[in-house]
Design an enzyme around this catalytic site. Structure first.
Site, mmCIF file in Angstrom:
data_model
loop_
_atom_site.group_PDB
_atom_site.id
_atom_site.type_symbol
_atom_site.label_atom_id
_atom_site.label_comp_id
_atom_site.label_asym_id
_atom_site.label_seq_id
_atom_site.Cartn_x
_atom_site.Cartn_y
_atom_site.Cartn_z
ATOM 1 N N ASP A 57 44.692 43.820 42.658
ATOM 2 C CA ASP A 57 44.321 44.500 43.902
ATOM 3 C C ASP A 57 44.706 45.974 43.846
ATOM 4 O O ASP A 57 43.927 46.855 44.244
ATOM 5 C CB ASP A 57 45.019 43.818 45.079
ATOM 6 C CG ASP A 57 44.773 44.527 46.396
ATOM 7 O OD1 ASP A 57 43.621 44.527 46.860
ATOM 8 O OD2 ASP A 57 45.729 45.093 46.949
ATOM 9 N N GLU A 129 40.243 39.567 41.472
ATOM 10 C CA GLU A 129 41.376 40.488 41.439
ATOM 11 C C GLU A 129 42.348 40.120 40.322
ATOM 12 O O GLU A 129 42.870 41.002 39.630
ATOM 13 C CB GLU A 129 42.100 40.479 42.790
ATOM 14 C CG GLU A 129 41.333 41.163 43.901
ATOM 15 C CD GLU A 129 42.082 41.175 45.213
ATOM 16 O OE1 GLU A 129 41.878 42.109 46.001
ATOM 17 O OE2 GLU A 129 42.892 40.248 45.459
#
Length: 235
Positions: A57, A129
Site C-alpha cells: 500500500d 497490494e
C-alpha cells in the site's frame, strides 16, 4: 495443503502473467497466502500476506504520487490527492487483480474457497497490494515502480480526465446494507455562489437522521462528498 510441485508450477505460470520473475520465490508465495489458509495450517507456521499488504500500500502510494507529481504539473495539492485516491482505491486494485488472474493463484482456506473468496473484492485488492510489496522486497523500488505503472498508468490517465472517481455513495450503501435495512437518501440543501461558479451543498440521511454534509460544483459531486463525510464517521 497444496503440494510443493503444484505450488511451484503455479508460481511459474503466474510469473509469466505478471512478467516478473522472483529471485526469492518465497516472496511470491507469501503474497498469495491469504490469512484463511495460514490459519488452516497453523502447524506449518505459515505467514499470511497481511504485512505485505501494508508495505505494498505504501509503495503503491509513492509510485502513483510521483507519477502524478511529475507528469501533471498543473494540478494543485488537493487535486493530486483526489486523483491519487481514485487510482489506489479498492475498485482499481480489484480490476488489476482480475486482469492478472490473481484470484486463480491465491492460497485460500477451505471455508473462504467455498464462499467465493477468489472473486471477493477485498481479498483481490489486498492481494494486489501484497504482490506490489513482494516485488518491492524482491527487486527493489524500480521493479515495483515498473510493475505498478504497467498495470495502473491507464487508471491515472482516466482519473485526470475525470473518467473514474471514488464512488463513496456505493461504498456507503454497501456498508449500510450489511448492517441493517435503513434507508439512505440525499438532498440538496443549499446553493452558493454565482451561476457560472455555483457550489451545491448536499446532506445524506440514514432514515431521518443526517449523517453527513458535503459540497461540490455539481449536485452529484456534492452527494459524493456528503457520502464521504458519512463514511469517515461510520468507519
Amino acid at each position: 495443503m497444496v503440494n510443493r510441485d503444484s505450488l511451484m508450477h503455479n508460481i511459474e505460470s503466474f510469473e509469466k502473467i505478471i512478467k516478473y520473475e522472483f529471485k526469492d520465490k518465497d516472496n511470491l508465495v507469501l503474497a498469495l497466502t491469504h490469512s484463511s489458509y495460514a490459519n488452516e495450517y497453523k502447524s506449518e507456521k505459515l505467514i499470511s500476506n497481511e504485512r505485505l499488504e501494508f508495505l505494498g500500500d505504501s509503495v503503491l502510494s509513492v509510485v502513483i504520487s510521483e507519477n502524478i507529481y511529475k507528469n501533471y504539473s498543473h494540478l494543485s495539492e488537493g487535486e493530486m490527492t483526489k486523483f491519487r485516491a481514485n487510482v489506489v482505491c479498492e475498485a482499481s486494485l480489484e480490476n488489476c487483480a482480475n486482469n492478472l488472474s490473481i484470484g486463480q493463484y491465491l492460497l485460500l482456506g477451505k471455508g473462504e474457497e467455498i464462499t467465493g473468496g477468489r472473486t471477493r473484492t477485498s481479498i483481490l485488492s489486498d492481494a494486489m497490494e501484497a504482490l506490489i510489496g513482494a516485488i518491492y522486497l524482491d527487486g527493489g523500488l524500480e521493479s515495483a515502480k515498473s510493475f505498478v505503472l504497467s498495470q495502473m498508468e491507464k487508471f491515472i490517465d482516466d482519473s485526470i480526465k475525470g473518467e473514474i472517481f471514488m464512488d463513496y455513495k456505493t461504498q456507503l450503501q454497501e456498508i449500510i446494507q450489511k448492517n441493517n435495512d435503513q434507508k439512505v437518501t440525499y438532498e440538496i440543501i443549499d446553493e452558493k455562489g454565482p451561476d457560472h461558479s455555483k457550489i451545491f451543498v448536499s446532506q445524506v440521511k440514514l432514515d431521518d437522521k443526517v449523517i453527513g454534509v458535503g459540497e461540490g460544483r455539481t449536485k452529484k459531486e456534492a452527494e459524493q462528498m456528503a457520502a464521504k463525510t458519512s463514511l469517515k464517521k461510520i468507519t
